[in-house]
Every structure is written in C-alpha cells, then in structure tokens.
Design a protein around this motif. Structure first.
Motif, PDB file in Angstrom:
ATOM      1  N   TYR A  78       1.493   1.025  -3.328  1.00 52.40           N
ATOM      2  CA  TYR A  78       0.124   1.052  -2.458  1.00 52.40           C
ATOM      3  C   TYR A  78       0.672  -0.313  -1.259  1.00 52.40           C
ATOM      4  O   TYR A  78       1.098  -1.288  -1.532  1.00 52.40           O
ATOM      5  CB  TYR A  78      -1.228   0.648  -3.032  1.00 52.40           C
ATOM      6  CG  TYR A  78      -2.090   0.234  -1.908  1.00 52.40           C
ATOM      7  CD1 TYR A  78      -2.766   1.382  -1.486  1.00 52.40           C
ATOM      8  CD2 TYR A  78      -2.527  -0.963  -1.726  1.00 52.40           C
ATOM      9  CE1 TYR A  78      -3.932   0.914  -0.475  1.00 52.40           C
ATOM     10  CE2 TYR A  78      -3.444  -1.384  -1.020  1.00 52.40           C
ATOM     11  CZ  TYR A  78      -4.083  -0.101  -0.303  1.00 52.40           C
ATOM     12  OH  TYR A  78      -5.032  -0.684   0.556  1.00 52.40           O
ATOM     13  N   SER A  79       0.447   0.074  -0.048  1.00 51.20           N
ATOM     14  CA  SER A  79       0.421  -0.909   1.131  1.00 51.20           C
ATOM     15  C   SER A  79      -0.646  -1.046   1.857  1.00 51.20           C
ATOM     16  O   SER A  79      -1.213   0.040   2.408  1.00 51.20           O
ATOM     17  CB  SER A  79       1.813  -0.644   1.824  1.00 51.20           C
ATOM     18  OG  SER A  79       1.599  -1.578   3.120  1.00 51.20           O
ATOM     19  N   SER A  80      -1.365  -2.212   2.012  1.00 55.42           N
ATOM     20  CA  SER A  80      -2.687  -2.290   2.714  1.00 55.42           C
ATOM     21  C   SER A  80      -2.251  -2.824   4.007  1.00 55.42           C
ATOM     22  O   SER A  80      -3.176  -2.494   5.050  1.00 55.42           O
ATOM     23  CB  SER A  80      -3.181  -3.705   2.129  1.00 55.42           C
ATOM     24  OG  SER A  80      -2.777  -4.788   2.499  1.00 55.42           O
ATOM     25  N   GLY A  81      -0.993  -3.079   4.337  1.00 52.01           N
ATOM     26  CA  GLY A  81      -0.653  -3.424   5.779  1.00 52.01           C
ATOM     27  C   GLY A  81      -0.798  -4.724   6.341  1.00 52.01           C
ATOM     28  O   GLY A  81      -0.639  -4.960   7.622  1.00 52.01           O
ATOM     29  N   HIS A  82      -1.284  -5.394   5.413  1.00 50.77           N
ATOM     30  CA  HIS A  82      -1.698  -6.809   6.063  1.00 50.77           C
ATOM     31  C   HIS A  82      -0.458  -7.868   5.581  1.00 50.77           C
ATOM     32  O   HIS A  82       0.202  -7.626   4.637  1.00 50.77           O
ATOM     33  CB  HIS A  82      -2.921  -7.285   5.067  1.00 50.77           C
ATOM     34  CG  HIS A  82      -4.148  -6.610   5.372  1.00 50.77           C
ATOM     35  ND1 HIS A  82      -4.954  -6.856   6.249  1.00 50.77           N
ATOM     36  CD2 HIS A  82      -4.889  -5.631   4.803  1.00 50.77           C
ATOM     37  CE1 HIS A  82      -6.063  -6.078   6.308  1.00 50.77           C
ATOM     38  NE2 HIS A  82      -6.066  -5.563   5.361  1.00 50.77           N
ATOM     39  N   PRO A  87       3.883  -4.376  -0.548  1.00 48.48           N
ATOM     40  CA  PRO A  87       3.675  -3.090  -1.085  1.00 48.48           C
ATOM     41  C   PRO A  87       3.834  -3.165  -2.585  1.00 48.48           C
ATOM     42  O   PRO A  87       4.988  -3.958  -2.995  1.00 48.48           O
ATOM     43  CB  PRO A  87       4.643  -2.250  -0.378  1.00 48.48           C
ATOM     44  CG  PRO A  87       4.702  -2.957   0.887  1.00 48.48           C
ATOM     45  CD  PRO A  87       4.845  -4.331   0.556  1.00 48.48           C
ATOM     46  N   THR A 206      -8.140  -5.576   1.508  1.00 47.36           N
ATOM     47  CA  THR A 206      -7.854  -3.652   1.777  1.00 47.36           C
ATOM     48  C   THR A 206      -9.367  -3.254   1.664  1.00 47.36           C
ATOM     49  O   THR A 206     -10.369  -3.708   1.046  1.00 47.36           O
ATOM     50  CB  THR A 206      -6.918  -3.168   0.489  1.00 47.36           C
ATOM     51  OG1 THR A 206      -7.103  -1.801   0.743  1.00 47.36           O
ATOM     52  CG2 THR A 206      -7.576  -3.242  -0.844  1.00 47.36           C
TER      53      THR A 206
END
Length: 353
Positions: A78-82, A87, A206
């Motif tokens: 899972y990657s929140s992109g923050h 990840p 997230t």
C-alpha cells in the motif's frame, strides 16, 4: 435434509442485533480475521441461504476460499503517496504478520497471477486453500464467538470435520441486515489496521484505505469495460443509446452487495449511472438483466475471467433475488429513469421464480 423453519420474530431479530453489537464492543480482536469471517458468513448467507429461518451448513474450505478473495488485494504494498510514508504490505495482526496474509503474499510472489480466479487454475492453489482453511479453522472459527468474558455460540456451531452450521435464523438475519454487518465489519477492520503502530510509516495521513482494501482495481474495471463494449455494442444498458464515455456499473448496487461479480456489470452512460446511483433498477431493466444473464452467460464469464472477477451466473442471480426481496420487504422503490421511480412489488420477485 434440514427442515424449513419460519423467519425469526422481530424480537429474535433484535436479539441477534444486540449480540452482534456486543461481539464488536466486547470481543478481543488481535487480528483482522474475525472481521473477515463475519463478512464471509454474511456473503455466503446471501449467496447460499434463503429467506426463512433454516440452518445453513458451510464447509471450512468454502470459508477459506472466501478469505483468499478478501485478503488478495491486501497482500500488495500500500502506498499513500505522502512524502512521510513508505510503501509496504499492511500488518493485520498485533504480533507477527497474519498467517493468511503471509501465505497469500508468498503465493502471489511465486506465481505472479493477478486474481484469485486465475490462481485457482494453478497446481499450487489447493495447498494455499488448505493452509488458509487450517488457519481459519484454528483461529477465527474457534474464537469469534468469545466476548464479554465468555462464549456465546449464537452464530454457528461445529458440525463434524471441516464444517460449521449457522444456527436457525442466523442466515436470515445476516441476509436481512447484510449492509449493516458489512459496514460494521469493514469499519472495524480499517480501524484495526490504522491503530496498529507498525502501519504508521506505511499509512501516513491516508484517506483512501477503504478503497485500497475493498474496491475493484482500476485495471480490472478497464478490462471489463473493454469486453462489455464489444459484447453490448457500446450501448448504455439502461437507456439503450450509444455511449462514448461509459461507466462500468454494478447492476445490483455495490452499496447493497459490495462484491464484484462479472455477471453483475453493465455499461452505462455516466448520467444514467449517477441518476440510478445506489438504487435498484425498475422492472423493464430487471427483465432485460435476467435475460442477459441467461443469453450472455458464457460471454460474460469469459470477459470476467480475463478481468479477474468471480464468474458465477447462479450466484449473481441469487444475489439479485435477495436484493429485490429485501427491497420489497422494506417498501423500497426502483429507478426507472432520471427522476422517475416506481414502488417495488411482488412482480419483481416473481421474475426470479
């Protein structure tokens, strides 16, 4: 063969809800397995149960296979992109990683298959199912009904090797209160993951965790859309007009039954899709949908298999019958077209006879 019992009384249904509430409030949830088990029992009650008070026998293997489907997406990083997060595969146990997640993750890494449906055709899938089933049998099936300092077997009991029996009226209540059971189990599942300190570096701030855990992949929906365009000549299922930009819509709304069944997908104009929203469709749509299930079953199965969705016409039809029966009992209305609705009556349910 089990005898058919009448539906539970309102008092019995209220008692079921009271005990379910206590299970969530007083149960010991060290992993996410118990939430997955409740979702599985509710799903199988809709797919295999009936609107009476009868018992329902389920095999541990059926439950184990369902677990694999539930956890399949969770085994991807899972990657929140923050910028403050990294990840990673989300931890779903207070101790070591949950055994089901580890088993499915290892299988996915060794086979590089994209969906449980594709995995089921591989030689090693039987061993995966056996491992997951053994974990389910030893853990959540043994401990789900422990809460409040004791054990209350109000949901099911073991019945011989490799089976459980949902007690009288339980399948009915899981069908009757299915959206509530789903909502409670999913929200607690998400909270459990967020509260695990080992997930903090993965999650960051997230707000899309529910989509990651429980929604369809965009890639799968794109494959489904391409197949439906060829099958249905790029026409909106509801209004019949040609589509340029089209949505892939769950005919039985995802909000009512949040599982992706290949035979439940239709193409729709975005405007028709928005207008229909989370409402069941009216009788003319239902009749065409049932005819489509019959006439295009094989083609839909082929498209769904390529997209990685479950392909079972009978299950989809059973879900449809459950959805319209539930709406009828609740005095629901069906969507005809934009801003037009009609009451659901017995005519709808007789379509499934």
């Amino acid at each position: 063969m089990p005898s058919v019992l009448p539906p539970p009384s309102p008092e019995a249904q209220l008692l079921f809800l009271t005990k379910l509430q206590r299970l969530f409030a007083e149960g010991d949830f060290t992993a996410t397995y118990k939430f997955a088990l409740l979702i599985t029992l509710a799903d199988l009650s809709v797919e295999l149960g009936a609107d009476d008070g009868s018992e329902l026998v389920l095999t541990n293997r059926q439950i184990g296979e369902h677990f694999i489907g539930l956890y399949w997406q969770h085994c991807l990083p899972y990657s929140s992109g923050h910028a403050t997060s990294a990840p990673g595969v989300l931890v779903q146990n207070n101790g070591a990683q949950a055994a089901v997640v580890s088993a499915v993750s290892t299988f996915r890494a060794n086979t590089a298959v994209a969906s449980p449906q594709a995995a089921a055709r591989l030689p090693g899938f039987r061993e995966l199912v056996s491992a997951v089933t053994n974990t389910v049998s030893a853990q959540p099936l043994n401990y789900l009904q422990n809460f409040g300092g004791g054990t209350d077997e109000f949901l099911y009991e073991r019945t011989g090797a490799g089976k459980i029996r949902l007690k009288p009226s339980v399948a009915y209540c899981l069908r009757r209160f299915y959206p509530l059971v789903q909502q409670l189990a999913r929200s607690h599942w998400i909270d459990h993951i967020k509260q695990n300190s080992r997930n903090l570096n993965i999650l960051g701030a997230t707000d899309d965790l529910e989509d990651f855990l429980f929604s369809s992949s965009r890639q799968s929906l794109q494959v489904m859309a391409a197949g439906l365009r060829k099958l249905d000549e790029a026409r909106c299922f509801y209004c019949g007009n040609m589509v340029t930009t089209a949505d892939v819509d769950h005919y039985i709304p995802f909000s009512l039954y949040p599982r992706d069944l290949a035979h439940n997908f239709v193409l729709a104009h975005p405007s028709c899709n928005r207008s229909k929203s989370d409402t069941l469709a009216a009788l003319p749509h239902l009749e065409r949908w049932l005819a489509r299930l019959h006439d295009k079953a094989d083609a839909l199965a082929e498209i769904g298999s390529a997209a990685g969705f479950q392909t079972d016409t009978l299950v989809t039809r059973q879900v449809g019958a459950w959805a319209y029966t539930s709406a009828l009992s609740g005095g629901g209305k069906a969507w005809v077209t934009t801003n037009a609705y009609t009451p659901i009556d017995d005519t709808y349910t007789t379509c499934f006879a």
